[in-house]
Scaffold this motif. Structure first.
Motif, PDB file in Angstrom:
ATOM      1  N   GLY A  44       0.770  -1.140  -0.027  1.00  0.00           N
ATOM      2  CA  GLY A  44      -0.117  -0.027  -0.166  1.00  0.00           C
ATOM      3  C   GLY A  44       0.822   1.444   0.062  1.00  0.00           C
ATOM      4  N   GLU A  45       0.145   2.286  -0.461  1.00  0.00           N
ATOM      5  CA  GLU A  45       0.834   3.421  -0.542  1.00  0.00           C
ATOM      6  C   GLU A  45       1.367   4.304   0.832  1.00  0.00           C
ATOM      7  OE1 GLU A  45      -1.809   5.659  -4.011  1.00  0.00           O
ATOM      8  OE2 GLU A  45      -0.847   7.127  -2.286  1.00  0.00           O
ATOM      9  N   LYS A  46       0.498   3.866   1.743  1.00  0.00           N
ATOM     10  CA  LYS A  46       0.985   4.589   3.299  1.00  0.00           C
ATOM     11  C   LYS A  46       2.250   3.758   3.612  1.00  0.00           C
ATOM     12  CE  LYS A  46      -0.879   5.688   7.879  1.00  0.00           C
ATOM     13  NZ  LYS A  46      -1.833   5.047   8.767  1.00  0.00           N
ATOM     14  N   LEU A  47       2.145   2.663   3.663  1.00  0.00           N
ATOM     15  CA  LEU A  47       3.276   1.705   3.716  1.00  0.00           C
ATOM     16  C   LEU A  47       4.590   2.034   3.318  1.00  0.00           C
ATOM     17  CD1 LEU A  47       4.349  -0.753   5.742  1.00  0.00           C
ATOM     18  CD2 LEU A  47       3.460  -2.319   4.032  1.00  0.00           C
ATOM     19  N   LEU A  48       4.492   2.119   1.914  1.00  0.00           N
ATOM     20  CA  LEU A  48       5.711   2.577   1.031  1.00  0.00           C
ATOM     21  C   LEU A  48       6.248   3.764   1.454  1.00  0.00           C
ATOM     22  CD1 LEU A  48       4.527   2.108  -2.702  1.00  0.00           C
ATOM     23  CD2 LEU A  48       6.491   1.056  -1.596  1.00  0.00           C
ATOM     24  N   ARG A  49       5.223   4.733   2.037  1.00  0.00           N
ATOM     25  CA  ARG A  49       5.765   6.156   2.275  1.00  0.00           C
ATOM     26  C   ARG A  49       6.454   5.958   3.504  1.00  0.00           C
ATOM     27  NH1 ARG A  49       3.966  10.163  -1.301  1.00  0.00           N
ATOM     28  NH2 ARG A  49       1.856   9.519  -2.329  1.00  0.00           N
ATOM     29  N   ASP A  51      -4.244  -5.345  -5.361  1.00  0.00           N
ATOM     30  CA  ASP A  51      -5.030  -5.846  -6.277  1.00  0.00           C
ATOM     31  C   ASP A  51      -4.304  -5.712  -7.696  1.00  0.00           C
ATOM     32  OD1 ASP A  51      -7.121  -6.079  -4.647  1.00  0.00           O
ATOM     33  OD2 ASP A  51      -8.413  -4.408  -5.458  1.00  0.00           O
ATOM     34  N   LEU A  52      -4.390  -6.517  -8.839  1.00  0.00           N
ATOM     35  CA  LEU A  52      -3.701  -6.668  -9.786  1.00  0.00           C
ATOM     36  C   LEU A  52      -3.818  -5.362 -10.545  1.00  0.00           C
ATOM     37  CD1 LEU A  52      -4.503 -10.134 -11.282  1.00  0.00           C
ATOM     38  CD2 LEU A  52      -2.143  -9.149 -11.109  1.00  0.00           C
ATOM     39  N   ALA A  53      -4.844  -4.647 -10.668  1.00  0.00           N
ATOM     40  CA  ALA A  53      -5.331  -3.463 -11.231  1.00  0.00           C
ATOM     41  C   ALA A  53      -4.519  -2.181 -10.555  1.00  0.00           C
ATOM     42  CB  ALA A  53      -6.595  -3.137 -11.396  1.00  0.00           C
ATOM     43  N   ASP A  54      -4.225  -2.225  -9.240  1.00  0.00           N
ATOM     44  CA  ASP A  54      -3.523  -1.215  -8.590  1.00  0.00           C
ATOM     45  C   ASP A  54      -1.939  -1.448  -8.642  1.00  0.00           C
ATOM     46  OD1 ASP A  54      -5.956  -0.284  -8.024  1.00  0.00           O
ATOM     47  OD2 ASP A  54      -6.202  -1.256  -5.944  1.00  0.00           O
ATOM     48  N   ALA A  55      -1.451  -2.446  -9.187  1.00  0.00           N
ATOM     49  CA  ALA A  55       0.041  -2.629  -8.959  1.00  0.00           C
ATOM     50  C   ALA A  55       0.519  -1.698  -9.860  1.00  0.00           C
ATOM     51  CB  ALA A  55       0.206  -4.130  -9.501  1.00  0.00           C
ATOM     52  N   PRO A  56       0.288  -1.183 -11.015  1.00  0.00           N
ATOM     53  CA  PRO A  56       1.116  -0.022 -11.680  1.00  0.00           C
ATOM     54  C   PRO A  56       1.172   1.151 -10.948  1.00  0.00           C
ATOM     55  CG  PRO A  56      -0.537  -1.240 -13.319  1.00  0.00           C
ATOM     56  CD  PRO A  56      -0.895  -1.737 -11.851  1.00  0.00           C
ATOM     57  N   ARG A  57       0.183   1.429 -10.438  1.00  0.00           N
ATOM     58  CA  ARG A  57      -0.029   2.867  -9.552  1.00  0.00           C
ATOM     59  C   ARG A  57       1.092   2.637  -8.323  1.00  0.00           C
ATOM     60  NH1 ARG A  57      -2.762   4.135  -5.493  1.00  0.00           N
ATOM     61  NH2 ARG A  57      -3.839   2.472  -5.645  1.00  0.00           N
ATOM     62  N   LEU A  58       1.135   1.615  -7.633  1.00  0.00           N
ATOM     63  CA  LEU A  58       2.024   1.285  -6.357  1.00  0.00           C
ATOM     64  C   LEU A  58       3.530   1.312  -6.873  1.00  0.00           C
ATOM     65  CD1 LEU A  58       1.501   0.883  -3.550  1.00  0.00           C
ATOM     66  CD2 LEU A  58       1.493  -1.566  -4.163  1.00  0.00           C
ATOM     67  N   LEU A  59       3.508   0.423  -7.997  1.00  0.00           N
ATOM     68  CA  LEU A  59       5.008   0.445  -8.506  1.00  0.00           C
ATOM     69  C   LEU A  59       5.516   1.952  -8.738  1.00  0.00           C
ATOM     70  CD1 LEU A  59       7.415  -0.947  -9.311  1.00  0.00           C
ATOM     71  CD2 LEU A  59       6.546  -1.270 -11.711  1.00  0.00           C
ATOM     72  N   GLU A  60       4.693   2.774  -9.557  1.00  0.00           N
ATOM     73  CA  GLU A  60       4.891   4.036 -10.036  1.00  0.00           C
ATOM     74  C   GLU A  60       5.413   4.759  -8.750  1.00  0.00           C
ATOM     75  OE1 GLU A  60       1.961   6.534 -12.005  1.00  0.00           O
ATOM     76  OE2 GLU A  60       3.351   7.575 -12.936  1.00  0.00           O
ATOM     77  N   LEU A  61       4.650   4.751  -7.558  1.00  0.00           N
ATOM     78  CA  LEU A  61       5.046   5.552  -6.284  1.00  0.00           C
ATOM     79  C   LEU A  61       6.201   5.031  -5.861  1.00  0.00           C
ATOM     80  CD1 LEU A  61       4.586   7.395  -4.067  1.00  0.00           C
ATOM     81  CD2 LEU A  61       3.103   5.628  -3.106  1.00  0.00           C
ATOM     82  N   LEU A 109       8.742   3.470  -7.042  1.00  0.00           N
ATOM     83  CA  LEU A 109      10.026   3.761  -7.989  1.00  0.00           C
ATOM     84  C   LEU A 109      10.286   5.251  -7.714  1.00  0.00           C
ATOM     85  CD1 LEU A 109       9.211   2.002 -11.300  1.00  0.00           C
ATOM     86  CD2 LEU A 109      10.954   1.194  -9.518  1.00  0.00           C
ATOM     87  N   ALA A 110       9.466   6.139  -7.521  1.00  0.00           N
ATOM     88  CA  ALA A 110       9.851   7.723  -6.904  1.00  0.00           C
ATOM     89  C   ALA A 110      10.467   7.744  -5.641  1.00  0.00           C
ATOM     90  CB  ALA A 110       8.544   8.399  -7.154  1.00  0.00           C
ATOM     91  N   LEU A 111      10.278   6.888  -4.945  1.00  0.00           N
ATOM     92  CA  LEU A 111      10.792   6.926  -3.423  1.00  0.00           C
ATOM     93  C   LEU A 111      12.294   6.626  -3.552  1.00  0.00           C
ATOM     94  CD1 LEU A 111       7.704   5.444  -1.394  1.00  0.00           C
ATOM     95  CD2 LEU A 111       8.430   7.996  -1.952  1.00  0.00           C
ATOM     96  N   PRO A 112      13.047   7.716  -3.027  1.00  0.00           N
ATOM     97  CA  PRO A 112      14.659   7.411  -3.309  1.00  0.00           C
ATOM     98  C   PRO A 112      15.344   6.529  -2.329  1.00  0.00           C
ATOM     99  CG  PRO A 112      14.081   9.632  -2.242  1.00  0.00           C
ATOM    100  CD  PRO A 112      12.861   8.878  -2.650  1.00  0.00           C
ATOM    101  N   HIS A 113      14.531   6.240  -1.000  1.00  0.00           N
ATOM    102  CA  HIS A 113      15.169   5.280  -0.326  1.00  0.00           C
ATOM    103  C   HIS A 113      14.622   3.765  -0.095  1.00  0.00           C
ATOM    104  CE1 HIS A 113      16.201   9.205   1.270  1.00  0.00           C
ATOM    105  NE2 HIS A 113      17.362   8.683   1.435  1.00  0.00           N
ATOM    106  N   LEU A 114      13.886   3.526  -1.286  1.00  0.00           N
ATOM    107  CA  LEU A 114      13.300   2.110  -1.583  1.00  0.00           C
ATOM    108  C   LEU A 114      13.850   1.723  -2.819  1.00  0.00           C
ATOM    109  CD1 LEU A 114       9.587   2.449  -0.578  1.00  0.00           C
ATOM    110  CD2 LEU A 114      11.584   1.838   1.077  1.00  0.00           C
ATOM    111  N   ARG A 115      14.119   0.434  -2.968  1.00  0.00           N
ATOM    112  CA  ARG A 115      14.671  -0.163  -3.983  1.00  0.00           C
ATOM    113  C   ARG A 115      13.721  -1.565  -4.416  1.00  0.00           C
ATOM    114  NH1 ARG A 115      20.010  -1.851  -3.224  1.00  0.00           N
ATOM    115  NH2 ARG A 115      19.571  -3.781  -2.977  1.00  0.00           N
ATOM    116  N   VAL A 116      12.904  -1.517  -5.362  1.00  0.00           N
ATOM    117  CA  VAL A 116      11.996  -2.355  -5.636  1.00  0.00           C
ATOM    118  C   VAL A 116      12.353  -3.386  -6.470  1.00  0.00           C
ATOM    119  CG1 VAL A 116       9.604  -2.808  -6.729  1.00  0.00           C
ATOM    120  CG2 VAL A 116      10.337  -0.561  -5.846  1.00  0.00           C
TER     121      VAL A 116
END
Ligand code: PLP
Length: 237
Positions: free
Chosen positions: A106-111, A142-152, A154-161
Protein backbone atom coordinates in the motif's frame (compact mmCIF):
# COMPACT_ATOMS: atom_id res chain seq x y z
CA UNK A 1 18.84 -32.49 20.35
CA UNK A 2 15.20 -31.89 19.31
CA UNK A 3 13.86 -34.08 16.50
CA UNK A 4 13.45 -31.09 14.17
CA UNK A 5 17.22 -30.48 14.30
CA UNK A 6 17.94 -34.10 13.39
CA UNK A 7 15.49 -34.08 10.53
CA UNK A 8 16.54 -30.78 8.96
CA UNK A 9 19.33 -31.98 6.63
CA UNK A 10 17.06 -34.76 5.38
CA UNK A 11 14.15 -32.39 4.82
CA UNK A 12 16.44 -29.87 3.14
CA UNK A 13 17.77 -32.48 0.72
CA UNK A 14 14.21 -33.46 -0.19
CA UNK A 15 13.17 -29.83 -0.78
CA UNK A 16 16.27 -29.17 -2.87
CA UNK A 17 15.48 -32.28 -4.94
CA UNK A 18 11.90 -31.07 -5.52
CA UNK A 19 13.18 -27.62 -6.48
CA UNK A 20 15.75 -29.03 -8.91
CA UNK A 21 13.27 -31.43 -10.50
CA UNK A 22 10.70 -28.66 -10.96
CA UNK A 23 13.30 -26.37 -12.50
CA UNK A 24 14.51 -29.03 -14.92
CA UNK A 25 10.92 -29.90 -15.87
CA UNK A 26 10.43 -26.23 -16.76
CA UNK A 27 13.67 -26.11 -18.74
CA UNK A 28 15.29 -23.87 -16.13
CA UNK A 29 18.62 -23.99 -14.34
CA UNK A 30 17.91 -24.96 -10.70
CA UNK A 31 20.44 -22.30 -9.64
CA UNK A 32 18.00 -19.62 -10.82
CA UNK A 33 15.53 -20.56 -8.06
CA UNK A 34 16.53 -19.61 -4.53
CA UNK A 35 15.23 -21.36 -1.43
CA UNK A 36 14.11 -19.02 1.36
CA UNK A 37 13.76 -20.89 4.65
CA UNK A 38 10.63 -19.72 6.48
CA UNK A 39 11.44 -19.94 10.19
CA UNK A 40 8.22 -18.43 11.61
CA UNK A 41 6.90 -20.51 14.47
CA UNK A 42 10.30 -22.14 14.98
CA UNK A 43 13.13 -21.30 17.39
CA UNK A 44 16.37 -19.46 16.52
CA UNK A 45 18.05 -22.86 16.07
CA UNK A 46 16.02 -23.30 12.87
CA UNK A 47 17.58 -20.16 11.39
CA UNK A 48 21.03 -21.27 12.56
CA UNK A 49 20.52 -24.63 10.84
CA UNK A 50 19.53 -22.86 7.62
CA UNK A 51 22.66 -20.69 7.82
CA UNK A 52 24.90 -23.70 8.46
CA UNK A 53 23.41 -25.41 5.41
CA UNK A 54 24.50 -22.44 3.30
CA UNK A 55 21.15 -20.71 2.80
CA UNK A 56 21.42 -16.96 2.27
CA UNK A 57 18.26 -15.87 4.04
CA UNK A 58 15.31 -16.77 6.22
CA UNK A 59 11.76 -15.44 6.15
CA UNK A 60 9.59 -14.34 9.06
CA UNK A 61 5.98 -13.20 8.89
CA UNK A 62 5.73 -11.21 12.14
CA UNK A 63 7.92 -8.22 12.89
CA UNK A 64 8.41 -8.77 16.63
CA UNK A 65 9.01 -12.49 16.30
CA UNK A 66 11.61 -11.88 13.59
CA UNK A 67 13.38 -9.12 15.50
CA UNK A 68 13.62 -11.24 18.66
CA UNK A 69 14.76 -14.31 16.75
CA UNK A 70 17.40 -12.43 14.86
CA UNK A 71 18.80 -11.04 18.12
CA UNK A 72 18.93 -14.55 19.59
CA UNK A 73 20.44 -16.14 16.50
CA UNK A 74 24.16 -16.84 16.19
CA UNK A 75 24.40 -16.52 12.41
CA UNK A 76 25.68 -13.02 11.67
CA UNK A 77 25.82 -13.39 7.88
CA UNK A 78 22.23 -14.59 7.53
CA UNK A 79 19.78 -12.19 5.85
CA UNK A 80 16.26 -11.76 7.27
CA UNK A 81 13.26 -11.07 5.07
CA UNK A 82 9.81 -10.02 6.19
CA UNK A 83 7.15 -11.98 4.29
CA UNK A 84 4.04 -11.29 6.40
CA UNK A 85 1.62 -8.40 6.53
CA UNK A 86 3.20 -5.20 7.82
CA UNK A 87 1.17 -2.48 9.54
CA UNK A 88 2.48 0.99 8.84
CA UNK A 89 2.98 1.69 12.56
CA UNK A 90 5.66 -1.03 12.55
CA UNK A 91 7.36 0.19 9.38
CA UNK A 92 10.30 1.80 11.19
CA UNK A 93 10.99 -1.30 13.29
CA UNK A 94 10.81 -3.52 10.20
CA UNK A 95 13.05 -1.21 8.15
CA UNK A 96 15.66 -1.31 10.91
CA UNK A 97 15.76 -5.08 11.39
CA UNK A 98 15.00 -6.74 8.07
CA UNK A 99 17.22 -6.90 5.00
CA UNK A 100 14.26 -6.95 2.65
CA UNK A 101 10.52 -6.54 2.99
CA UNK A 102 8.44 -8.66 0.62
CA UNK A 103 4.99 -7.68 1.85
CA UNK A 104 4.69 -4.07 0.71
CA UNK A 105 1.14 -3.60 -0.49
CA UNK A 106 0.00 0.00 0.00
CA UNK A 107 0.89 3.64 -0.50
CA UNK A 108 0.97 4.59 3.15
CA UNK A 109 3.29 1.71 3.95
CA UNK A 110 5.56 2.63 1.05
CA UNK A 111 5.88 6.21 2.27
CA UNK A 112 6.56 5.16 5.86
CA UNK A 113 9.18 2.63 4.83
CA UNK A 114 10.89 5.23 2.65
CA UNK A 115 10.93 7.72 5.52
CA UNK A 116 12.27 5.08 7.94
CA UNK A 117 14.99 4.02 5.50
CA UNK A 118 15.97 7.65 5.00
CA UNK A 119 16.36 8.10 8.75
CA UNK A 120 18.49 4.96 8.90
CA UNK A 121 20.60 6.29 6.03
CA UNK A 122 19.98 3.28 3.86
CA UNK A 123 18.23 2.08 0.75
CA UNK A 124 15.79 -0.68 1.68
CA UNK A 125 15.14 -3.51 -0.81
CA UNK A 126 11.43 -4.32 -1.14
CA UNK A 127 9.06 -6.51 -3.12
CA UNK A 128 5.51 -5.45 -3.86
CA UNK A 129 2.98 -8.01 -2.66
CA UNK A 130 0.19 -8.52 -5.17
CA UNK A 131 -3.00 -10.45 -4.53
CA UNK A 132 -2.60 -12.09 -7.92
CA UNK A 133 -5.19 -14.76 -7.15
CA UNK A 134 -7.82 -12.18 -6.11
CA UNK A 135 -8.29 -13.99 -2.79
CA UNK A 136 -10.47 -12.00 -0.36
CA UNK A 137 -8.58 -13.70 2.51
CA UNK A 138 -5.17 -12.45 1.38
CA UNK A 139 -3.25 -9.22 1.67
CA UNK A 140 -1.59 -7.63 -1.34
CA UNK A 141 -2.39 -4.96 -3.88
CA UNK A 142 -5.04 -5.77 -6.47
CA UNK A 143 -3.62 -6.61 -9.88
CA UNK A 144 -5.20 -3.44 -11.27
CA UNK A 145 -3.57 -1.25 -8.59
CA UNK A 146 -0.07 -2.66 -9.02
CA UNK A 147 1.07 -0.18 -11.72
CA UNK A 148 0.14 2.81 -9.56
CA UNK A 149 1.86 1.30 -6.53
CA UNK A 150 5.00 0.56 -8.53
CA UNK A 151 5.05 4.07 -9.95
CA UNK A 152 5.03 5.51 -6.44
CA UNK A 153 7.62 2.99 -5.17
CA UNK A 154 10.01 3.87 -7.99
CA UNK A 155 9.75 7.54 -7.08
CA UNK A 156 10.81 6.96 -3.47
CA UNK A 157 14.59 7.38 -3.21
CA UNK A 158 15.21 5.16 -0.18
CA UNK A 159 13.44 2.07 -1.50
CA UNK A 160 14.70 -0.30 -4.16
CA UNK A 161 11.96 -2.39 -5.78
CA UNK A 162 13.46 -5.75 -6.67
CA UNK A 163 10.33 -7.57 -7.80
CA UNK A 164 6.94 -8.95 -6.82
CA UNK A 165 5.57 -11.43 -4.29
CA UNK A 166 2.31 -13.37 -4.09
CA UNK A 167 0.51 -16.21 -2.32
CA UNK A 168 -2.00 -18.47 -4.06
CA UNK A 169 -5.50 -19.03 -2.64
CA UNK A 170 -6.36 -22.43 -1.21
CA UNK A 171 -9.08 -24.38 -2.98
CA UNK A 172 -11.69 -26.77 -1.57
CA UNK A 173 -9.92 -29.73 -3.21
CA UNK A 174 -6.32 -30.46 -4.22
CA UNK A 175 -7.28 -30.03 -7.89
CA UNK A 176 -8.86 -26.65 -7.19
CA UNK A 177 -5.82 -25.56 -5.16
CA UNK A 178 -3.56 -26.59 -8.04
CA UNK A 179 -5.68 -24.63 -10.51
CA UNK A 180 -5.59 -21.54 -8.27
CA UNK A 181 -1.81 -21.83 -7.96
CA UNK A 182 -1.23 -22.07 -11.72
CA UNK A 183 -3.54 -19.12 -12.38
CA UNK A 184 -2.14 -16.95 -9.57
CA UNK A 185 1.51 -17.54 -10.42
CA UNK A 186 0.87 -17.04 -14.13
CA UNK A 187 -0.88 -13.75 -13.32
CA UNK A 188 2.09 -12.53 -11.28
CA UNK A 189 4.54 -13.49 -14.01
CA UNK A 190 2.45 -11.72 -16.69
CA UNK A 191 2.08 -8.67 -14.46
CA UNK A 192 5.83 -8.52 -13.90
CA UNK A 193 6.58 -8.90 -17.61
CA UNK A 194 4.19 -6.06 -18.43
CA UNK A 195 5.41 -3.73 -15.68
CA UNK A 196 9.04 -4.36 -16.58
CA UNK A 197 8.35 -3.09 -20.09
CA UNK A 198 6.06 -0.25 -19.02
CA UNK A 199 8.43 1.13 -16.38
CA UNK A 200 11.74 -0.05 -17.84
CA UNK A 201 12.83 -1.79 -14.63
CA UNK A 202 13.92 -5.44 -14.34
CA UNK A 203 11.75 -6.50 -11.35
CA UNK A 204 13.84 -9.66 -11.47
CA UNK A 205 12.63 -11.24 -8.23
CA UNK A 206 9.40 -13.24 -8.42
CA UNK A 207 8.77 -14.54 -4.89
CA UNK A 208 6.13 -17.25 -5.22
CA UNK A 209 5.69 -20.85 -4.14
CA UNK A 210 5.54 -22.46 -0.69
CA UNK A 211 5.76 -26.05 0.62
CA UNK A 212 2.59 -27.12 -1.16
CA UNK A 213 2.90 -25.35 -4.49
CA UNK A 214 6.55 -24.72 -5.24
CA UNK A 215 6.47 -26.83 -8.42
CA UNK A 216 3.66 -24.73 -9.94
CA UNK A 217 5.50 -21.55 -8.96
CA UNK A 218 8.78 -22.67 -10.52
CA UNK A 219 6.94 -23.67 -13.71
CA UNK A 220 5.57 -20.11 -13.86
CA UNK A 221 8.97 -18.47 -13.34
CA UNK A 222 9.48 -18.16 -9.58
CA UNK A 223 12.98 -17.03 -8.57
CA UNK A 224 12.40 -17.44 -4.81
CA UNK A 225 10.35 -20.13 -3.12
CA UNK A 226 9.43 -19.51 0.53
CA UNK A 227 9.39 -22.86 2.32
CA UNK A 228 8.58 -23.48 5.97
CA UNK A 229 6.72 -26.71 6.72
CA UNK A 230 8.62 -28.90 4.26
CA UNK A 231 11.92 -27.79 5.85
CA UNK A 232 11.09 -27.59 9.55
CA UNK A 233 7.91 -29.59 10.08
CA UNK A 234 4.74 -28.27 11.67
CA UNK A 235 4.96 -24.91 13.39
CA UNK A 236 4.69 -24.60 17.15
CA UNK A 237 2.32 -21.62 16.93
C1 PLP B 1 4.23 -19.29 6.28
C2 PLP B 1 4.51 -18.69 4.96
C3 PLP B 1 5.21 -19.40 3.97
C4 PLP B 1 5.66 -20.85 4.15
O1 PLP B 1 4.56 -21.70 4.13
P1 PLP B 1 4.76 -23.29 4.22
O2 PLP B 1 3.49 -23.83 3.71
O3 PLP B 1 5.00 -23.62 5.66
O4 PLP B 1 5.93 -23.65 3.38
C5 PLP B 1 5.48 -18.76 2.78
N1 PLP B 1 5.09 -17.48 2.56
C6 PLP B 1 4.43 -16.77 3.49
C7 PLP B 1 4.03 -15.38 3.18
C8 PLP B 1 4.12 -17.34 4.72
O5 PLP B 1 3.44 -16.62 5.64
Amino acid sequence: MPPAAIAFPVRLAAVRARLAAAARAAGRDPATVELLAVTKGHPPAAAEAAARAGLRAVGENRVQEGVAKRAACAAPALAWELIGHLQSNKAALAAAHFNRIQSVDGEKLLRQLDRAAAELGKVLPVLLQVNAGADPAKFGADLADAPRLLELALALPHLRVEGLMTMAPLGATPAETAAHAARTFGNLRDLRDGLAVQFQVPLSELSMGMSGDLEAAIAAGSTLVRVGTALFGDREV
